[in-house]
Design a protein around this motif. Structure first.
Motif, PDB file in Angstrom:
ATOM      1  N   LEU A  52       0.849  -0.355   0.000  1.00 29.38           N
ATOM      2  CA  LEU A  52       0.000   0.000   0.000  1.00 29.38           C
ATOM      3  C   LEU A  52       0.847   0.355   0.000  1.00 29.38           C
ATOM      4  CD1 LEU A  52      -0.594   1.898  -1.098  1.00 29.38           C
ATOM      5  CD2 LEU A  52      -0.254   1.765  -1.447  1.00 29.38           C
ATOM      6  N   ALA A  53       0.616   2.129   2.679  1.00 32.88           N
ATOM      7  CA  ALA A  53       0.225   2.139   2.477  1.00 32.88           C
ATOM      8  C   ALA A  53       0.308   2.748   2.668  1.00 32.88           C
ATOM      9  CB  ALA A  53      -0.103   2.208   2.483  1.00 32.88           C
ATOM     10  N   THR A  84     -11.027  -6.013   5.028  1.00 36.24           N
ATOM     11  CA  THR A  84     -11.779  -5.663   6.236  1.00 36.24           C
ATOM     12  C   THR A  84     -10.903  -5.766   7.477  1.00 36.24           C
ATOM     13  OG1 THR A  84     -12.550  -7.957   6.451  1.00 36.24           O
ATOM     14  CG2 THR A  84     -13.968  -6.425   5.227  1.00 36.24           C
ATOM     15  N   VAL A  85      -9.659  -6.156   7.288  1.00 37.46           N
ATOM     16  CA  VAL A  85      -8.714  -6.284   8.402  1.00 37.46           C
ATOM     17  C   VAL A  85      -7.855  -5.026   8.464  1.00 37.46           C
ATOM     18  CG1 VAL A  85      -6.837  -7.663   9.383  1.00 37.46           C
ATOM     19  CG2 VAL A  85      -8.676  -8.786   8.105  1.00 37.46           C
ATOM     20  N   ALA A  86      -7.882  -4.354   9.595  1.00 35.31           N
ATOM     21  CA  ALA A  86      -7.244  -3.043   9.711  1.00 35.31           C
ATOM     22  C   ALA A  86      -5.753  -3.048   9.423  1.00 35.31           C
ATOM     23  CB  ALA A  86      -7.496  -2.467  11.104  1.00 35.31           C
ATOM     24  N   ALA A  87      -5.081  -4.169   9.654  1.00 37.28           N
ATOM     25  CA  ALA A  87      -3.634  -4.236   9.427  1.00 37.28           C
ATOM     26  C   ALA A  87      -3.285  -4.420   7.960  1.00 37.28           C
ATOM     27  CB  ALA A  87      -3.029  -5.380  10.244  1.00 37.28           C
ATOM     28  N   ASN A  88      -4.259  -4.827   7.172  1.00 36.03           N
ATOM     29  CA  ASN A  88      -4.015  -5.100   5.749  1.00 36.03           C
ATOM     30  C   ASN A  88      -4.617  -3.992   4.897  1.00 36.03           C
ATOM     31  OD1 ASN A  88      -2.980  -7.532   6.658  1.00 36.03           O
ATOM     32  ND2 ASN A  88      -4.884  -8.637   6.301  1.00 36.03           N
ATOM     33  N   PRO A  89      -3.834  -3.348   4.068  1.00 34.65           N
ATOM     34  CA  PRO A  89      -4.339  -2.194   3.320  1.00 34.65           C
ATOM     35  C   PRO A  89      -5.415  -2.545   2.300  1.00 34.65           C
ATOM     36  CG  PRO A  89      -2.225  -2.869   2.459  1.00 34.65           C
ATOM     37  CD  PRO A  89      -2.441  -3.662   3.712  1.00 34.65           C
ATOM     38  N   ARG A  90      -6.273  -1.588   2.074  1.00 34.31           N
ATOM     39  CA  ARG A  90      -7.248  -1.689   0.993  1.00 34.31           C
ATOM     40  C   ARG A  90      -6.529  -1.357  -0.306  1.00 34.31           C
ATOM     41  NH1 ARG A  90     -12.870   1.049   3.203  1.00 34.31           N
ATOM     42  NH2 ARG A  90     -13.303  -0.525   4.794  1.00 34.31           N
ATOM     43  N   LEU A  91      -6.649  -2.244  -1.282  1.00 38.18           N
ATOM     44  CA  LEU A  91      -5.958  -2.061  -2.554  1.00 38.18           C
ATOM     45  C   LEU A  91      -6.882  -1.542  -3.645  1.00 38.18           C
ATOM     46  CD1 LEU A  91      -3.874  -5.379  -2.603  1.00 38.18           C
ATOM     47  CD2 LEU A  91      -3.279  -3.161  -1.597  1.00 38.18           C
ATOM     48  N   ALA A  92      -8.187  -1.676  -3.445  1.00 39.70           N
ATOM     49  CA  ALA A  92      -9.145  -1.258  -4.480  1.00 39.70           C
ATOM     50  C   ALA A  92      -8.986   0.215  -4.816  1.00 39.70           C
ATOM     51  CB  ALA A  92     -10.577  -1.526  -4.006  1.00 39.70           C
ATOM     52  N   GLY A  93      -8.810   0.493  -6.093  1.00 39.22           N
ATOM     53  CA  GLY A  93      -8.724   1.863  -6.552  1.00 39.22           C
ATOM     54  C   GLY A  93      -7.368   2.517  -6.395  1.00 39.22           C
TER      55      GLY A  93
END
Length: 208
Positions: A11-12, A53-62
């Motif tokens: 990410l992030a 949905t896991v706070a430690a793992n970044p959202r990659l969408a977009g």
């Protein structure tokens, strides 16, 4: 082994983040060709649609395709260090990484919500105006007023998990993450307090 870390960003942005262009033209990636890798490897931590949905793992969408490709390339080279991601990317080819970058950049990001509105208001001032007297520039000056980022240079931040944003800012401050071009994020994070980081992270999570 349960995967609990990041594909980009893991990410992030911040900022988190790096501002160097990708190693290759991410526009040549084939999203369809990435689906098997996404389902077998990435979805466990980042979800198949990139909206972790896991706070430690970044959202990659977009996220910018160029940014994702750069982070994967940096994980593979060791320039960005992470034991989990380093192991995952070891078997990926440059084309695999371009394909994954194209796939996740095409996913629709889901909006986030700040957990602490009072803290987010403090973070909003930093995001929009920086910290006067501390030499901290406005996050919006690079990542855009809505946190959508600038392709090739600066990643999307809007809606990213606050825990992940804070962790990356702190990594930049401690220089345990050093894949930011010209030490941009390391220089900025070094001037921020822990409270500053948590505030701006809280705001970013709810930014749309």
């Amino acid at each position: 082994m349960k995967l609990v870390v990041s594909l980009v960003a893991a990410l992030a942005a911040t900022s988190a983040f790096a501002n160097e262009p990708a190693a290759g033209p991410a526009s040549k990636g084939d999203p369809k060709a990435a689906e098997s890798i996404v389902n077998q490897v990435c979805a466990g931590c980042h979800a198949a649609d990139g909206n972790s949905t896991v706070a430690a793992n970044p959202r990659l969408a977009g996220l910018n395709a160029e940014y994702i490709d750069k982070q994967l390339t940096n994980f593979k080279s060791g320039e960005r260090k992470n034991a989990v991601m380093g192991g995952i990317v070891a078997s990926l080819s440059p084309q695999d990484m371009l394909n994954l970058a194209a796939y996740f950049s095409a996913q629709q990001p889901k909006p986030g919500t700040s957990k602490d509105q009072e803290l987010a208001l403090v973070g909003q001032k930093i995001f929009r105006g920086g910290i006067q007297g501390a030499g901290v520039p406005a996050c919006a000056s690079c990542h855009g007023p809505q946190g959508k980022g600038v392709p090739v240079q600066f990643p999307r931040l809007a809606g990213q998990h606050s825990d992940y944003i804070y962790a990356q800012l702190n990594n930049f401050r401690l220089e345990t993450r050093a894949n930011d071009g010209a030490k941009m994020m390391r220089t900025i994070a070094a001037k921020m307090t822990d409270a500053d980081m948590k505030a701006v992270a809280a705001y970013i999570q709810g930014l749309r």
